[in-house]
Design an enzyme around this catalytic site. Sequence first.
Site, short mmCIF file in Angstrom:
data_model
loop_
_atom_site.label_atom_id
_atom_site.label_comp_id
_atom_site.label_asym_id
_atom_site.label_seq_id
_atom_site.Cartn_x
_atom_site.Cartn_y
_atom_site.Cartn_z
N THR A 49 0.86 -1.19 0.00
CA THR A 49 0.00 0.00 0.00
C THR A 49 0.89 1.24 0.00
O THR A 49 2.12 1.13 -0.04
CB THR A 49 -0.91 0.03 1.24
OG1 THR A 49 -0.12 0.38 2.39
CG2 THR A 49 -1.56 -1.33 1.48
N CYS A 50 0.26 2.42 0.08
CA CYS A 50 1.06 3.64 0.09
C CYS A 50 1.91 3.76 1.35
O CYS A 50 2.91 4.48 1.36
CB CYS A 50 0.17 4.87 -0.05
SG CYS A 50 -1.03 5.07 1.30
N ASN A 51 1.55 3.04 2.40
CA ASN A 51 2.27 3.16 3.67
C ASN A 51 3.08 1.94 4.06
O ASN A 51 3.82 1.98 5.04
CB ASN A 51 1.29 3.46 4.81
CG ASN A 51 0.87 4.91 4.82
OD1 ASN A 51 1.63 5.78 4.41
ND2 ASN A 51 -0.34 5.17 5.27
N GLN A 114 -9.71 1.65 5.68
CA GLN A 114 -9.30 1.35 4.30
C GLN A 114 -8.34 0.17 4.22
O GLN A 114 -8.38 -0.61 3.27
CB GLN A 114 -8.66 2.59 3.68
CG GLN A 114 -8.37 2.46 2.19
CD GLN A 114 -7.78 3.73 1.61
OE1 GLN A 114 -7.60 4.72 2.30
NE2 GLN A 114 -7.47 3.71 0.33
N GLU A 190 -9.91 3.50 -4.56
CA GLU A 190 -10.67 3.66 -3.33
C GLU A 190 -10.29 4.93 -2.58
O GLU A 190 -11.17 5.62 -2.04
CB GLU A 190 -10.46 2.43 -2.43
CG GLU A 190 -11.30 2.46 -1.17
CD GLU A 190 -11.11 1.21 -0.32
OE1 GLU A 190 -11.65 1.17 0.79
OE2 GLU A 190 -10.40 0.28 -0.78
#
Length: 423
Positions: A49-51, A114, A190
């Site tokens: 994910t982005c993190n 999310q 999303e």
Amino acid sequence: MALIALGLNHLTAPLDLREKVAFAPEATPGALSDLARQPGINEAMILSTCNRTELYVETDVGAESAVQRWLLDHHGLTGHRLDEFLYRHEDQGAVRHLFRVATGLDSMVLGEPQILGQVKDAYQTARSAGTLRTSMERLLQQTFAVAKRVRTDTRIGANPVSVAYTAVRMAERLFANLADACVMLIGAGETIELAARHLAESSVRRLIVANRTLENAQALAGRFGAYAIALADLPQHLADADIVISSTASTAPIIGRGLIENAIRARKRKPMFLVDIAVPRDIEPAVAEVDDVFLYTVDDLKQVIDDNLRSRQAAANEAEAIIELQVEHYLAWRRALDVRNPLAALRGEAEAQRDATLDKARALLASGRTPEQALEFLAHTLTNKLLHAPSANLRAAALRGDVELLRAAEALFDPGSNGDKSV
């Protein structure tokens, strides 16, 4: 078998390194297949994910180092470059970590929902790639059940917060009234949909959705009364945007310094606020050097996010207690896989002794012994063989004072109890 969770996240690694180890969605199935083919690796799932980027892998004992070695080789990195940023959890720690990730306890925004959808996507990708079997399949199903229980039994999500929500709230700090602003959203996933929902609730004046595939942009725009454009038309519309929020799966920046300089000139130096919440980044870092442009990345959102932590901490403590209980439930199931079924073992041993004794009785008949002698031998020998092991174990239990085992044996071998002493 060993269960391993290996990865890095927003707490352990800077953005530029997280970009280097991220897996693009279209590349993940192939990467999973390659990972699962490594010697000693039996099951695998990749969460990117982005993190965070994390590998969840079940390996043979002795093959634990294969996971990190594969990650380094796959991304062309050296151990020295990556070692200090990686975390590694094994068995109980790996189960606990996955439960905490799925419930949002390890997220930049505590309790954000999310991440659960992202874990479910990672699970479906691994299933489609054929890299999950019984053990991790059970783990993932229990993960989803734990996340649902935490949402139901605590107030971890009472005040909805996400990276998208935080980006919108930050925009509100710079623009006193979003009803006067034009906002451009780049992407159609999303995160962008969540941002569109928050912006619609804030009655933003104008909303533009840009995406590489125009049909996807139109589908999202239609739900929020927005205007859709193709990514190729970005230069013609960028100057209209007071606020830009970008989150795509592009592996290279889609907004460069030159594009922003042109937009600022067209806006007659009217400021622009840009939030890049993609990893790898959608907006070149050099854009921040342009006058009248304010660029923020996911790491810059942390200060805003910290303001929301206190209200969720009590709920997080409750969630941790739920997770600890469920970790033990999963591990108990996992340990049971390695325990021999005593009933099956008892039956198998009894049948082996029966067959061996029966062969000897037949041999007695063939040698001229009478049927009565053969039957007496069969009954006497079989009884002794079947009772030998439990008798020896019970004598030993009596000598060491193991009352619990003796009582269990009494209940087990009492022919009139049927396991119920209350009747």
